[in-house]
Enzyme design. Structure first.
Site, mmCIF file in Angstrom:
data_model
loop_
_atom_site.group_PDB
_atom_site.id
_atom_site.type_symbol
_atom_site.label_atom_id
_atom_site.label_comp_id
_atom_site.label_asym_id
_atom_site.label_seq_id
_atom_site.Cartn_x
_atom_site.Cartn_y
_atom_site.Cartn_z
ATOM 1 N N ASP A 82 0.917 -1.211 0.072
ATOM 2 C CA ASP A 82 -0.035 0.066 -0.093
ATOM 3 C C ASP A 82 0.798 1.199 0.015
ATOM 4 O OD1 ASP A 82 -2.492 1.410 0.277
ATOM 5 O OD2 ASP A 82 -2.356 1.415 2.447
ATOM 6 N N ASP A 104 2.179 4.963 -5.641
ATOM 7 C CA ASP A 104 1.556 6.151 -5.196
ATOM 8 C C ASP A 104 2.387 7.129 -5.829
ATOM 9 O OD1 ASP A 104 0.706 8.364 -3.990
ATOM 10 O OD2 ASP A 104 0.425 7.729 -2.347
ATOM 11 N N GLU A 134 -2.504 6.231 -8.200
ATOM 12 C CA GLU A 134 -3.288 7.147 -7.835
ATOM 13 C C GLU A 134 -2.888 8.474 -8.438
ATOM 14 O OE1 GLU A 134 -3.140 7.666 -3.465
ATOM 15 O OE2 GLU A 134 -3.122 9.735 -3.414
ATOM 16 N N THR A 229 -7.389 3.461 9.778
ATOM 17 C CA THR A 229 -7.412 4.044 11.063
ATOM 18 C C THR A 229 -8.525 3.868 11.953
ATOM 19 O OG1 THR A 229 -6.327 6.114 9.924
ATOM 20 C CG2 THR A 229 -7.519 6.445 12.107
HETATM 21 O O1 G3H Z 1 -4.363 3.227 2.194
HETATM 22 C C1 G3H Z 1 -5.035 3.200 3.098
HETATM 23 C C2 G3H Z 1 -6.184 4.082 3.501
HETATM 24 O O2 G3H Z 1 -6.524 4.681 2.592
HETATM 25 C C3 G3H Z 1 -6.721 4.077 4.909
HETATM 26 O O3 G3H Z 1 -7.037 5.230 5.147
HETATM 27 O O4 G3H Z 1 -6.557 5.170 7.692
HETATM 28 O O5 G3H Z 1 -7.999 7.033 6.806
HETATM 29 O O6 G3H Z 1 -8.809 4.640 6.742
HETATM 30 P P1 G3H Z 1 -7.602 5.652 6.831
HETATM 31 ZN ZN ZN Z 2 -4.596 5.473 1.493
#
Ligand code: G3H
Ligand code: ZN
Length: 277
Positions: A82, A104, A134, A229
């Site tokens: 990620d 990214d 992205e 999160t």
């Molecule tokens: O790539 C991971 C996310 O976009 C998670 O984002 O922590 O705001 O849910 P978040």
């Molecule tokens: Zn993200």
């Protein structure tokens, strides 16, 4: 069983369902998320971010453990890198058996983002690995995923055609790392992007999005929904509760076990919510 992102997103997109993509930091995350997917009978994307790699100091140990759990799962599980900014890290992920990578390039200028993403797609596709990219930044981390940032549908369509990516993260009002679920999504924009872009769309920063809006976002055309999160919040609240109830407790399995079990329940609930049509 291990699956690529393309294998999991294509049928979900065709059926108008969303797929949960959740982040792995500790071993307990991977255990809980696979258990949630098995309990619901739904596929899941397990994501290891470049930030988590920085925390551990290396990718291999967390990747190996997550991969073993994914391989043994009774449902399709995508092993996804990620928010990778580092191309050497992408190459390491390929060597470690990841089935999907998010490159990214959102902070690069437009020409460089196209060029670098195209190069990553070439290497990943040669290895049978899917690529998410992205366009621009999505607030929080945050350029594209900042609340005020928006993806232009025509630019997005051009980017996908030019780079050959398998999925595209778009900026539609969410923002990373929100601890309250108060984000307002631009669902009209989701519909417009959906109509023009040929690959499944990815919603980042979904922790700030309330349940009803997650469902609405999937109905409007989002397929991969990234939530980190919010699940960490659930995990941490359970750990805090256990520690308050057991002030003398010293066994790490007590509080991490409480976190793992709360995480499994919430991840299962979210997987089912996103899969609603
Ligand atoms: O790539 C991971 C996310 O976009 C998670 O984002 O922590 O705001 O849910 P978040
Ligand atoms: Zn993200």
């Amino acid at each position: 069983m291990l699956a690529t992102l393309r294998e999991v997103l294509a049928p979900a997109e065709a059926q108008g369902r969303g797929v949960g993509a959740f982040n792995v930091i500790q071993l307990e995350h991977a255990e809980a998320l696979v258990a949630a997917a098995e309990r619901t009978g739904l596929p899941v994307v397990l994501q290891v971010s470049e930030n988590a790699v920085r925390y551990h100091g290396s990718l291999a140990p967390v990747a190996a453990a997550t991969r073993v759990l994914a391989e043994a799962a009774a449902v399709p599980v995508v092993l996804h890198l990620d928010h990778a900014v580092s191309e050497p890290l992408v190459d390491e992920a390929l060597a470690l058996g990841f089935t999907s990578v998010m490159f990214d390039g959102s902070t690069l200028d437009d020409v460089a983002n196209h060029e670098r993403t195209r190069a990553v797609v070439e290497r990943c596709h040669a290895a049978g690995v899917s690529v998410e990219a992205e366009l621009g930044e999505i607030g929080g981390k945050d350029g594209v995923h900042a609340p005020g940032v928006r993806t232009d549908p025509a630019e997005a369509a051009h980017f996908v055609a030019d780079t050959g990516v398998d999925a595209l993260a778009v900026a539609v009002g969410s923002s990373h790392a929100m601890t309250e679920r108060t984000a307002a999504l631009d669902l009209v924009l989701v519909t417009r992007i959906r109509a023009q872009v040929a690959v499944p769309l990815v919603l980042h920063g979904s922790s700030g999005v309330p349940d009803a809006d997650l469902v609405a976002a999937v109905r409007a055309g989002m397929t991969k929904v990234n939530i980190a999160t919010h699940l960490n919040k659930v995990f941490t609240e359970a750990v805090r509760g256990w520690l308050e109830e057991h002030p003398g407790g010293v066994d790490t399995r007590g509080y991490l076990g409480a976190g793992r079990s709360a995480l499994e329940d919430e991840a299962a609930r979210l997987l089912e919510l996103l899969a609603l049509r």
